[in-house]
Every structure is written in C-alpha cells, then in structure tokens.
Write a protein that holds these residues in place. Sequence first.
Motif, PDB file in Angstrom:
ATOM      1  N   SER A 542       0.821  -1.208   0.000  1.00  0.00           N
ATOM      2  CA  SER A 542       0.000   0.000   0.000  1.00  0.00           C
ATOM      3  C   SER A 542       0.856   1.259   0.000  1.00  0.00           C
ATOM      4  O   SER A 542       0.520   2.247  -0.641  1.00  0.00           O
ATOM      5  N   SER A 543       1.954   1.244   0.721  1.00  0.00           N
ATOM      6  CA  SER A 543       2.828   2.406   0.716  1.00  0.00           C
ATOM      7  C   SER A 543       3.476   2.592  -0.645  1.00  0.00           C
ATOM      8  O   SER A 543       3.649   3.722  -1.114  1.00  0.00           O
ATOM      9  N   ARG A 545       2.103   1.687  -3.444  1.00  0.00           N
ATOM     10  CA  ARG A 545       1.030   2.179  -4.310  1.00  0.00           C
ATOM     11  C   ARG A 545       0.855   3.686  -4.146  1.00  0.00           C
ATOM     12  O   ARG A 545       0.627   4.410  -5.118  1.00  0.00           O
ATOM     13  N   THR A 546       0.983   4.168  -2.919  1.00  0.00           N
ATOM     14  CA  THR A 546       0.877   5.603  -2.691  1.00  0.00           C
ATOM     15  C   THR A 546       1.975   6.348  -3.439  1.00  0.00           C
ATOM     16  O   THR A 546       1.730   7.392  -4.048  1.00  0.00           O
ATOM     17  N   LEU A 550       1.465   9.040  -6.399  1.00  0.00           N
ATOM     18  CA  LEU A 550       2.043  10.372  -6.278  1.00  0.00           C
ATOM     19  C   LEU A 550       2.903  10.708  -7.485  1.00  0.00           C
ATOM     20  O   LEU A 550       2.899  11.840  -7.972  1.00  0.00           O
ATOM     21  N   GLU A 603      -8.531   6.647  -5.074  1.00  0.00           N
ATOM     22  CA  GLU A 603      -7.496   7.391  -4.356  1.00  0.00           C
ATOM     23  C   GLU A 603      -6.624   8.185  -5.307  1.00  0.00           C
ATOM     24  O   GLU A 603      -6.184   9.293  -4.982  1.00  0.00           O
ATOM     25  N   LEU A 607      -6.080  12.158  -5.084  1.00  0.00           N
ATOM     26  CA  LEU A 607      -4.715  12.679  -4.961  1.00  0.00           C
ATOM     27  C   LEU A 607      -4.423  13.680  -6.069  1.00  0.00           C
ATOM     28  O   LEU A 607      -3.793  14.721  -5.834  1.00  0.00           O
TER      29      LEU A 607
END
Length: 1169
Positions: A542-543, A545-546, A550, A603, A607
């Motif tokens: 998940s991190s 993917r963030t 971004l 998401e 974002l």
Amino acid sequence: MYASTLAALKEGQFALLPSSIGAVVQHAVTAGGSDAKLQLINLLVDECVADSDMPVGVRVAVLLPIIDTLLFLLTDSDIAVVKRAIRGAAVLYPIAFNTIATIPLVDVSVWIKLAALKQGIVSLWDTANDGVRANVIKFVQTIVMVHSFRDAAGPSIPVPGDVSLDVCPTPHPYLNHADLQREAVDAFSKLISLLNENVSSAVVTASISTLFPIIRARNLFAATAVQSMIGWVRNPPQGLTPLKAKNIERAIRNEFLALLSTNIPEVKEFIPSITEILVNYGVKGYEISTRVKARIQGSKRQIVDEEPLVMPTSAPPSTIGSNMGAPSAQFSSIQNFDVQTVPLHLAVDIVVQSMAATPQHVWNDSLLRFGEALLSRSGSVNPQQVGAAPSARDPRRRDPRVKNEAAEDGTGSDMPAYLPAFAEPKSEATDWGALANLSAVHQNLAPFAGIVPTLSSAQLAHPIAVQPQSVPEPEFDPENVEIAELSLEEKLVTWQEAVGRIMELEPFFDAQSSALPSSESASAVTGVGSSGLVLNPLKGASSARTGWMLLLVRLATSGGSPHSANTADLTLNGEETAWKLGADEFREKLFLFILESFRTRYELAILWLHEEYHLAVLQKRKLKKVQKNLGDETVEHTDPFSTYAPLFHRMLDSLRGEARSEGDDALPGLDPKDRTFTKFLIDVPLVTPDAIDRVVKSYCEDAERMVLGFSTLRDLINLRPAVRTQCLDILLSYCIVADKSLRTNAIFVARRWIAPDHATLGPLIEQYAVDMLTRLCGPPPSEEEDDADMSGAAWEEVDAVRHFELFFGICLKKPELLLKLGSIFGKIMSEVGKTILQQIEPLIKRLMAPRVSQDPIGLDAISKLIRLLPEGSEALVKRILEIVTENEVAPVAPLVPASGDAVVPPVALVEVLSPAIVSAVLDVVNERDLDGTYILYIVHTFTKAQVLQYLPKIISILDGSQERERLVESKFLKVIATEQDVPVAAAMARLRGAAALEKVSPAEVLVLIHTMDGAVDIRQCFEGHKLCIKHPEIFTKESLSIVIGQLVESPKIPTLFMRTVLEALKLYPDRDRFIGSILSRLVARSVWKNPSLWRGFVICCKQIGMNAFDAMIKLPRQQFEDVVREDSSLRANLRDYLMRLPHATQTRYAGLFSLLEDAQDGPYAAQMM
C-alpha cells in the motif's frame, strides 16, 4: 516600525536592548492594535528570551520589562492576545526560573514579578473561555515541571528545555525548595481534579494531554496520574454527554498507548489494567503487543502499523556474503541522504529519465524479480516455481514457534538485521546488465553521484560479460561520461514510454484484488513471456502504491516536460508547444485511466485533485503578493483554479455517464445508488458552486438518483462548511417545489437538523419555514411579471400546501412551532386557512400519538396553544380539538357478560383525553367567557356534575342553523346515558379496572333545559328542546314521563312545559290518560294565569278528549267556556260525561250544562300546534 527597530537591535547590538525595549513595548501597547500586540509577544519571547546567543547580562536586564508586558497583556480585551500572552509566559517561565536560580546577582524584584505573572495566569483557571483555560492548563504543567526535581533514575543527559528544581542550589537567597515543591504538588492536583469536574471535553482533554510529559519526566507523579485516568475509565462522572465521553476516552486511550512504550518503573504495575482498558476501547491486539515488546526490549525503533515493502536486489550472492559486517560507506551515504531536499521537478525528472533509459528486457526482468520478492516474502508461492532462491528474512519478524527449516537445510542466511530481506536473482549477468543501464542514466546527475552504485567503463561497455565474483566493486565517474543529445521526437517518445511503464505498474500494487491473472494477463502487463507467474499483492504494497500514485500525479500537474520547472530554458516555441501537447495527452490518458475503474482508482483521482488544488493555492498566493507589491489589486490575472475546476467538473460528469463537452465521449458512470459519488464530493479539496448547481442538483432531480442526490446534499451540509450555505439554499428551495416526490425528500432531510439536533442549521430552517408560511398571508406571487398586481388573486390549493408543508414537517420535531402557526393563522387568507384546517389532521394525530409511559410529543405545545388562543386562531384551535377528540378506536367485540348481566353489544370506545388539554380548555373558556363550542370537544370527559354545569353554554350554541345543531348533536348527545350504557359502563369498568364514569340521564338534561330559560335565551332553549325530542331512542317514553312529572311539581312551571307535554302526546298517544292527570294538576295550579301554558292546556284538552274532561270540569266557569268554545265537538261528549257522573256530582256541575248549550267556537282553535 517598532518590530524592525527591535530586530535591528538584536542583530548584534544586544547592549542597546535594555534601553530600547521599553519604548518598543510602549509603542505596541498604546498605539498598536491586536496584531501589533501579538507580534510584540512573538518578538519578546521568541526573539529575546528564547535566544540562546543572547548574553546573560542582557537577558537579566530585559526579563523584568518582558514580565511586566506579559502581565499587562493578561488583562487585554482581545482573547487572542490573552491566550498568546499565556503561551509566551509558558516559554518564559522556565528560562526566567533558570536565570534566577543560577545567577545570584539577579534582583529579587524579578522573582516577585515572575510570581505575580504566575499568580495572574493561575487566577484565570476558572475562566469561561475554553481556549484561555487550555492555555492556563499548559502553563500549570510548566509549573509542575519546573518546581519539581528531575528523577534520579532519569536520563543522565538532561532533555533540552527541561528546567527543574535541580538547577536551584541549596540554600538560595530567596527560593525555598519546600515551598516550590508544594506549589508543584498543588498544581498537579489541579490538573488531576479536572477529570471529575463538570467542564467541557476540550478542557478535560487538555488536562489529560499534559499528564504524559509529567509522567515521563517526573516519575514522582506517575502513579497518581495513571491511577486517576484508570479511575475515570472505571467510574466516569455522571451526566456526561456521549460526545464528551467519547472525546475524553480518546484522549485517555492515546495516553495509555504512549505509556505502553515507556520503561517507567512506576507505571509497570498498571500495565495489565491499561491493556484491559485499551482492549475495551477497541485497540487491536497486535498494536498493543508491539508496543509492549518495544518497551520490554528497550527498542528505540519506530513503531509502524505495516511492514515495509520488500524490494528485489540485483547484487550477486557472493557480494552479499562478502559484506556481512558493517554496511559500506556508500550504503551509509544512501541511508543518510534526505530525499526531501531534492526539488520536486528534479525528483520527477530523475525517475522519468531513469525509467526511460532502462531497456525493455531489463525492465521486464526487474519487474519479474520484484514480483518474486513479494511472493517469497509473503510465503504464498514456492520459490522453486519461479526459479528464485529462498529469501532472507529479518530474524526479528520470524515467529519463534515456527521451525526454521531453511537454517536446518543449510540454505539460510546470516544477513545482518539492518539490511532488508532481498530475493536472489535468477541471472547474475542480466542483473549486472540492468545495473549498468540504470547507472548510465545518472551520468548527468553530478549532485547525486554519491547516491547510486558506480560501474567501471569496461562494465558499461560489456555489461553481460562481466563476472561480478572476480571483479571488485566497480567505480563510476558520471562527469566523464557523455550521453548523446536526443531529438525532440525522441524525447517525446522516451517520455511517453516512461509514463506508460509507470501506469502499467498498477497490478503490482493493487490492494483490491486477491491475485493478478496469470499467463496472458501477466504477459500483457509486464511484457514477461508465458511464465505463469501469479502475483499476490502484499499488505505492505500500500505504501508503494501511494508512491506510484504520487508519481503519476506529479507528472500530470508538473506539465510532464523534463524542463517544465524552468521553462525559460526553452528557446523554441515548437518544442514548448510539443511538450505542452504531450502533457495534455498524458493528462487525458490519466483521466481515462482513472475513469476505466473509478472505484479501484478512487485514491488516485482524489490525490490528483488535491495536487491541483495545492498548486492553485500557491499560485493564488503568488498573485496576491504581486498585487501587493505593485500596490494595485485590480491587476488582471489568470484564475489560479482554471486547471482544477475543469478537471473536477469533468470527473463529476463522467461519474454520471455524461460528456462534459462535445469532444468528450460519454463514459459509463457509477451505479445510481453508488455512494462513491458522495464520498468523492466529501474528499475533494474544493467543491465548486458550479458542481453543486449543475451536478448535485441534477442528481436530486433525477428520479433514479434522487435518494443519492439528497444524501449527498445532506453530507455536504454536514461536512463541508464552505458550501453549507449554498447547499442549504438548494435544499430549502426543494422544500416548496411543485414536484411532490422532490419536496417530500427535501423536507425529510431538512427536518433532521431541527433543534436540538443542530443548533446552527435548525434556526435557519425554522426561519425559512416561517417565511414560507407568512407568504400565505398575502396574494400569491406572480410567475410572469414581478410588478403585476395580484391583490385579487387566490391561492390554488396545491400551491398553498407546498408552502406550509415544510412547516408542518418540522413541527413534528419541534411541536412548539404550533404557537407560531396560531399567531399567523388569523392573518392568512381565508381560502388558505380552509386548506390548512383540512391538511393539519395528519400532523395533529402524529403529535398526539400515544407513547409508552410518556405523554404524546405534542401535548405540551397543543395545551399551550389552547391556553394562549392567539387572536384569529379560534378556528384552528377548534379544528385541533376536533381532531384530538375524534373517535378513532375500532369497535370492540361483544363483551362476555358477567353472571346475571345482559349481553353487551359491540360499541365504539372513546379514548380518554389528556387532562392537560381538558384543563386548558376549561381555563380559557372561563377566563375569556367563550361560547360552548370548545366545551363540546371535551364534554365526553366530564363528570355528571360538570355536564350539568356547562349545559347552558352548550345550549347557547344553538342558533337555528343546521351546522350548529349537527355539532351539538354529534358531541353532546354522546354523554347522555341510554338504556344500554349501564351494562356497557360496568363491563368496561371491569376491563379497565377502574370505576365507570357516571353519565347524565336524559330526564336530567331535559329538566335542565326547561329550567334554564332565565340564563339562556328562550329561543335557544326551544332549539335544545327540539333537538332532544328528535331522538326518541334517547329521550324515551319513560324519560318524558319523568320529566313531565317533575316539572309539574316544580315551584314555577317552565314555559316549555306544555310543549313537552304535547310532544310526548304526539310521540306516545297511549299516554293520554297520564296527560289527563297532568292537566288536572295544572288546573289545581291555576294554569290559566300563564298565557303560554294556558294555550297549551287548551290544545291538549282538544287532543286527548274524554281523558281531559275530568280536568276541564274543574276549571272556573269562564275558562271552561273558553275551552268548550274552542271545539264544539266536545259538547256532546262532555254532556254525556256529566250525565254519567253520580247525582251528587252532577248537582255540583249543574251550571255547566247551560254553557254547553250556548258555547261557540273560541279563539284558541288554531293558536297551538
């Protein structure tokens, strides 16, 4: 000016501060406003007292004026200044105390002033302002810390800023240790006492937040603080609202979680209780166990909720095995490098160029190894399936209960704990080739040459032929390597390929699906052949993917060009245009990419919008700064949100499946009931007015999406204060539209906020409802021309209903609004008033609906409205009474008779009316001497005495009209007892377990009607008499006989008496003999003296004939002659009657025979009925 002067003095001329600070303070306090005072406190505390470079002598000299200034500002009228002064005092106090304690030359006046400042702040402890009180609590915490000793077992190196009593020598000229410690204990007690005081949750949570620093730095207070919080949890104070209790519980939970990670000896005994409380508060077990282990092991590492993402390595096994010791300098430099220092545009350029310069086969092989590492780490796939060696794992994360099979097989690794667990590559040559190509990208990045691994020129020339086992660590000099300049077309192609690869990474980070498709799908996404690899996403991805999201967002918002951060370097308009077109193409591609699966890429959309909004805000600030510098705020400029708004609107249109413009294709939107639409509007950084007016309203007006539209409108009003007014206006406008479905949904949402549910929105909605109701006092508005004269127009029923329907709806939540309706009702147009009286029935029935063990919700409001009875509201109150007293109970089944009783037929029961309404009606009728109409609605609750008491008022209602007659007939006759009422009342009394209500008898009612001719007009008595006679089922033959018998013996025979006798004779002819006896009694009472009775007497004699002869012969001669003259047919019968009498009696009436011969028809023949 004073601020710049003080700043200039502080640049090095500290000796001038003591002489200048007084003038600066005087200028700010006397000439400046609140902003100047706030700036003054910042300068005095942050720039003077907290300056570590200030000489000690200067600090001692300026302490006194600074303390005086803060003490003076505590009394300022601006709350913001007071709060800032308290915060400044919290910073000043430890520094001043340290100066006073360690420098013997400081005058005692400084300590006296400091104590006065302390006392002034503490005196604000009970202030009503929560913000001020929270700052006072923080200052009290400072007193506890400063006036107590640091723990002996604490850290050997003092914490910066932690001033304690340890700095004060013993003895001190004027500081007493015992007194100071006593103040610390008293201050701590004040903090603890707030837990059980009836104060706001903000004050309690502020107190709780000060306890953890005290517990950690002053173990003396640890046990008491923890015990107090545990005691609050187990025995919370009474009267807490749910919201207040929740806020305090959250603060205690955070404190307890922090305590689990500490090694404070005084807290250890409370760990089991703390753990139990956290479990009850819903804290997950793994979080508790992780913190407990960190405390036991004395670990200083950061506690994280997710495992870090495992990245594959390209280093050969020999390299790993040969570096088991300390990490290399190169590795340390990478670890110590702060990536936050890299400018955003440069970071994006590095990533884009790195990916663009990577050959496709190296890219595919790296993706494959990345997936293998994920699978090897998760343990979901056997490493032999993909040709990878077992991955080395961090021994701290291995469950000791599981047998280490790898170690027994000799395949385990002794990798140091500080290195991440990497999977071994399949091909060493391929890995080093990848490294060579990756390194080549960074040859032009000199500032970051120490970050990436380096290779020799031979390795760069022949990357696959290099044998890493026999070659030492290569060296790479990026300054001596040249990269060929790319053409514009090559740049664009390289950039497009790079961003395409970035977008294809999504399956590796997908946390929504359980697995990626194998074979064909994997080949299509990664470019790897039919390897059959199936990737199971990891929780730790998940991190990553963030970071992936971004990167896409930064590419979209930065314009896409590697030179977008410095467009001045572009000299060719063609190149600039090409990059802009490429950037627009990427934004379009990213937009379509998101809309293909909006729910899974939600998401990413949020974002992107947040990034666009952030850039717009920065641009707006720059424009304002430019305008300020130019001194002209009218300078034209481009709207900073010109990029955000179109993107946001286009996404909204696409969610509904519509095209924003002619060039757009309509994409499949969300399901009409999908609340992702609502969540999207709540999560975006800015909701534009156009989006609400166009999109949200279209949802509300669409029958298929209406429920979702109104729920979205509700959440926007609740959660987005910036658009609350606009959304509320839309919602209220829907409350009066002609569409019934739209209006009903809007009213249902609006009445949710009626006070006390929402103190802010409730009054606004109420005022709008009252305004719409008041609009009905005048003619309807013209829809064609605003200036048109509508004075003669009338309201249509449907238009009137939609204007007062919202008011009726909120009356269900706030019944006291009925009083407002009562005050307005008299001014409302007549046709609208009739409509209101027709439509109000459902509202009153719901307000008076019975509740278990409680009075109806609208009882108090209706009772108050009846008591007040505003002018013009008489019809409304009567209608409400009619609805309240209406018989709605279904007929009761035949009651089983008791032994000896007759069978009771089914009857309809009348519900018992609330005593509050009965009392209100009686009070207003008696106080204002109102007519009996109000009494009729409550007469069924009266006792027998009350019925007889208020019967004259009821009879006075009758005016000869059928409407009044029907009203009295429907209400009053129900309280008169019939033949069946006695067994029915007895049976119902047995069922209810209460005494039966005694009803008034028909004879009592009729007797009272005859005798009230003095208090009530005779015509109204006549109408009441006529109404009673119309109901022979109630006023039976027996009842009339009783009435006649009682009235004939009364001291004064009523005027209506003979009418009752004649009506009884008409209804019951067989009662002629009884009537004859009544006539004889009337003769004895000289009936001829009352003209009205005498006329009835004569007519009665004619009707009963021979049964009246006994009374007639007793009349005086003149009256006898009058009766005989009325009907000549009586002569022969009367002569025969006299002849049959005994001789002695005939002699007494001998004179009548001559009258019977001469009598003619008299004047009374046609005067009576």
